[in-house]
Scaffold this motif. Sequence first.
Motif, short mmCIF file in Angstrom:
data_model
loop_
_atom_site.label_atom_id
_atom_site.label_comp_id
_atom_site.label_asym_id
_atom_site.label_seq_id
_atom_site.Cartn_x
_atom_site.Cartn_y
_atom_site.Cartn_z
N MET A 1 -6.19 -7.26 -20.24
CA MET A 1 -6.05 -5.92 -19.71
C MET A 1 -5.51 -6.00 -18.29
O MET A 1 -5.75 -6.94 -17.57
CB MET A 1 -7.40 -5.22 -19.71
CG MET A 1 -7.30 -3.76 -19.40
SD MET A 1 -8.84 -2.95 -19.75
CE MET A 1 -8.95 -1.93 -18.31
N TYR A 2 -4.77 -5.00 -17.91
CA TYR A 2 -4.18 -4.97 -16.58
C TYR A 2 -4.38 -3.60 -15.96
O TYR A 2 -4.65 -2.62 -16.64
CB TYR A 2 -2.69 -5.29 -16.66
CG TYR A 2 -1.93 -4.31 -17.52
CD1 TYR A 2 -1.44 -3.12 -16.98
CD2 TYR A 2 -1.72 -4.55 -18.86
CE1 TYR A 2 -0.77 -2.20 -17.75
CE2 TYR A 2 -1.04 -3.63 -19.65
CZ TYR A 2 -0.57 -2.47 -19.09
OH TYR A 2 0.09 -1.56 -19.86
N ASP A 3 -4.24 -3.55 -14.66
CA ASP A 3 -4.28 -2.28 -13.95
C ASP A 3 -2.86 -1.88 -13.60
O ASP A 3 -2.03 -2.73 -13.28
CB ASP A 3 -5.08 -2.42 -12.65
CG ASP A 3 -6.56 -2.49 -12.90
OD1 ASP A 3 -7.09 -1.57 -13.55
OD2 ASP A 3 -7.19 -3.46 -12.44
N GLN A 4 -2.59 -0.59 -13.65
CA GLN A 4 -1.31 -0.09 -13.17
C GLN A 4 -1.45 0.16 -11.68
O GLN A 4 -2.31 0.94 -11.26
CB GLN A 4 -0.93 1.20 -13.89
CG GLN A 4 -0.63 1.01 -15.35
CD GLN A 4 -0.22 2.32 -16.01
OE1 GLN A 4 -0.41 3.40 -15.47
NE2 GLN A 4 0.35 2.20 -17.19
N LEU A 5 -0.64 -0.53 -10.88
CA LEU A 5 -0.73 -0.42 -9.43
C LEU A 5 0.64 -0.11 -8.85
O LEU A 5 1.65 -0.56 -9.37
CB LEU A 5 -1.25 -1.73 -8.83
CG LEU A 5 -2.60 -2.24 -9.30
CD1 LEU A 5 -2.88 -3.60 -8.71
CD2 LEU A 5 -3.69 -1.26 -8.94
N THR A 6 0.64 0.62 -7.75
CA THR A 6 1.88 0.85 -7.02
C THR A 6 2.02 -0.24 -5.95
O THR A 6 1.07 -0.98 -5.67
CB THR A 6 1.88 2.24 -6.34
OG1 THR A 6 0.83 2.26 -5.38
CG2 THR A 6 1.70 3.35 -7.36
N GLU A 7 3.18 -0.29 -5.33
CA GLU A 7 3.39 -1.25 -4.24
C GLU A 7 2.39 -1.02 -3.10
O GLU A 7 1.90 -1.97 -2.50
CB GLU A 7 4.83 -1.16 -3.71
CG GLU A 7 5.88 -1.68 -4.67
CD GLU A 7 5.81 -3.18 -4.90
OE1 GLU A 7 5.31 -3.92 -4.02
OE2 GLU A 7 6.25 -3.62 -5.98
N SER A 8 2.09 0.24 -2.80
CA SER A 8 1.14 0.53 -1.71
C SER A 8 -0.28 0.08 -2.10
O SER A 8 -1.04 -0.36 -1.24
CB SER A 8 1.15 2.00 -1.33
OG SER A 8 0.72 2.82 -2.38
N ASP A 9 -0.62 0.18 -3.40
CA ASP A 9 -1.93 -0.34 -3.85
C ASP A 9 -2.01 -1.85 -3.63
O ASP A 9 -3.01 -2.35 -3.13
CB ASP A 9 -2.14 -0.06 -5.34
CG ASP A 9 -2.32 1.41 -5.66
OD1 ASP A 9 -2.70 2.17 -4.76
OD2 ASP A 9 -2.09 1.79 -6.84
N ILE A 10 -0.95 -2.55 -4.01
CA ILE A 10 -0.90 -4.00 -3.84
C ILE A 10 -1.06 -4.35 -2.36
O ILE A 10 -1.81 -5.27 -2.00
CB ILE A 10 0.43 -4.59 -4.38
CG1 ILE A 10 0.56 -4.31 -5.87
CG2 ILE A 10 0.56 -6.07 -4.05
CD1 ILE A 10 -0.14 -5.25 -6.79
N ALA A 71 -1.59 -7.31 -12.53
CA ALA A 71 -1.19 -5.90 -12.41
C ALA A 71 0.17 -5.64 -13.02
O ALA A 71 1.06 -6.49 -13.03
CB ALA A 71 -1.16 -5.50 -10.94
N LYS A 72 0.30 -4.43 -13.52
CA LYS A 72 1.60 -3.91 -13.94
C LYS A 72 2.04 -2.98 -12.82
O LYS A 72 1.37 -1.99 -12.52
CB LYS A 72 1.47 -3.14 -15.25
CG LYS A 72 2.77 -2.51 -15.70
CD LYS A 72 2.58 -1.70 -16.96
CE LYS A 72 3.89 -1.02 -17.31
NZ LYS A 72 3.70 -0.05 -18.40
N ILE A 73 3.15 -3.31 -12.18
CA ILE A 73 3.64 -2.54 -11.05
C ILE A 73 4.34 -1.28 -11.58
O ILE A 73 5.22 -1.38 -12.43
CB ILE A 73 4.62 -3.35 -10.18
CG1 ILE A 73 4.02 -4.69 -9.77
CG2 ILE A 73 5.07 -2.54 -8.97
CD1 ILE A 73 2.78 -4.57 -8.92
N ILE A 74 3.90 -0.12 -11.07
CA ILE A 74 4.54 1.14 -11.45
C ILE A 74 5.08 1.81 -10.19
O ILE A 74 4.62 1.55 -9.09
CB ILE A 74 3.55 2.08 -12.19
CG1 ILE A 74 2.35 2.42 -11.31
CG2 ILE A 74 3.12 1.48 -13.51
CD1 ILE A 74 1.44 3.48 -11.88
#
Length: 167
Positions: A1-10, A71-74
């Motif tokens: 399982m992965y989380d969808q994260l934005t660049e700012s989240d990272i 993470a999957k970057i969105i």
Amino acid sequence: MYDQLTESDIKKIQEEIDYRKLVVRKAAIEAVKEARAHGDLSENFEYHAAKKDKNQNESRIRYLERMIRTAKIISDQSRADEVGINNRVELYFEDDDETETYKIVTTVRGNSLDNKISNESPLGRAVLGHRVGDRVYVKVNEKAGYYVVVKSIDKTAGDETDQIRKY
């Protein structure tokens, strides 16, 4: 399982990792050393508490690093007239005859008590990509759902107050 994260989240997660490694880790190691110097470790509450704090910090670092790795970057970009991530959205709930404002965020920043809803929640998923005036069906489960109307969209950037959720 992965989380969808934005660049700012990272970026925020990496900042927390760096802080925990450079500041919290040093303080935790010092606390363990100091407590160890007090003598008998079998009945030394301060030693056990310091050790527990140190282990919790290391666990949080591992958790955050794994989150970034998997993470999957969105994108948090959306068209000017569409609901996207990091947008404040005013919604009219037809069944309740009420209007509420929410910010659509990723799951790691979701906090319903602060009106921040996840893009993976039923409401967040339903309104993403819709425009002002759209009537949207929010499917809760196979048998239940409700309608909301998008009243306004405020294109805001990620707030500095947004925090990565602690578990």
